[in-house]
Design an enzyme around this catalytic site. Structure first.
Site, mmCIF file in Angstrom:
data_model
loop_
_atom_site.group_PDB
_atom_site.id
_atom_site.type_symbol
_atom_site.label_atom_id
_atom_site.label_comp_id
_atom_site.label_asym_id
_atom_site.label_seq_id
_atom_site.Cartn_x
_atom_site.Cartn_y
_atom_site.Cartn_z
ATOM 1 C CB CYS A 289 -1.001 -0.006 1.155
ATOM 2 S SG CYS A 289 -0.322 0.205 2.799
ATOM 3 N NE ARG B 134 -4.642 1.478 1.282
ATOM 4 C CZ ARG B 134 -4.401 2.032 0.111
ATOM 5 N NH1 ARG B 134 -5.255 1.853 -0.886
ATOM 6 N NH2 ARG B 134 -3.320 2.757 -0.085
ATOM 7 C CG ASP C 173 -5.260 5.194 2.384
ATOM 8 O OD1 ASP C 173 -5.438 4.835 3.582
ATOM 9 O OD2 ASP C 173 -4.212 5.708 1.986
#
Length: 174
Positions: free
Chosen positions: A30, A36, A145
């Site tokens: 990420c 994440r 996100d």
């Protein structure tokens, strides 16, 4: 430099074959490696252990940016994982170009992460994929996100990650 971007992803993608027949190496990627990708790595490790595959598959996570290197997971991500019964043990790290040749597959959380990793160097075809290429519900979409949002964003990400990890583990078990 070869692009590894699929033109039209399959309804559910297929993991590439292992490079060397030993431990299958997966990297979750990420932006900052505090939300994440560590959530995905923690869930994947738990699902692999449940399936008895933890000794055959290694999972790590990283970010494309360097601003969180050495820091723990975002408190909200850690709380969401912990509340769901997952282990929380993470120190953020940045991807290294050597990962392109040392991992069997790198799974990016979004299109921006994918493009950032493509710029690092040549990767054999099929080794760079978006994480949700394997999601039976949202194939090819980004994992949003949750960093700038509230708790619900982390809960939503966890749900996406759990169902996608189920598909990944099913493929690895075959």
């Amino acid at each position: 430099m070869g692009s590894d971007l699929p033109d039209d992803p399959a309804p559910t993608a297929v993991l590439p074959a292992p490079r060397d027949g030993a431990t299958y190496r997966i990297a979750m990627v990420c932006l900052g490696n505090i939300c994440r990708s560590p959530i995905a790595a923690a869930v994947m490790r738990e699902r692999l252990a449940r399936a008895g595959l933890e000794d055959r598959v290694a999972v790590t996570s990283c970010g494309t940016g360097d601003w969180h290197v050495g820091r723990p997971m975002d408190d909200r991500a850690a709380a969401t994982l912990s509340a769901a019964g997952y282990a929380v043990d993470h120190t953020a790290q940045q991807i290294d170009p050597s990962w392109l040749s040392s991992h069997d597959v790198l799974l990016m959380m979004d299109e921006s992460n994918l493009h950032d990793v493509v710029t690092l160097g040549d990767t054999p075809e099929g080794r760079l994929r978006k994480f949700r290429d394997f999601d039976p519900v949202g194939t090819g979409e980004d994992v949003p996100d949750p960093y700038f949002g509230g708790h619900d964003g982390f809960t939503d990400v966890l749900a996406m990650v759990e169902r996608t990890c189920e598909e990944l583990v099913a493929q690895l078990a075959r």
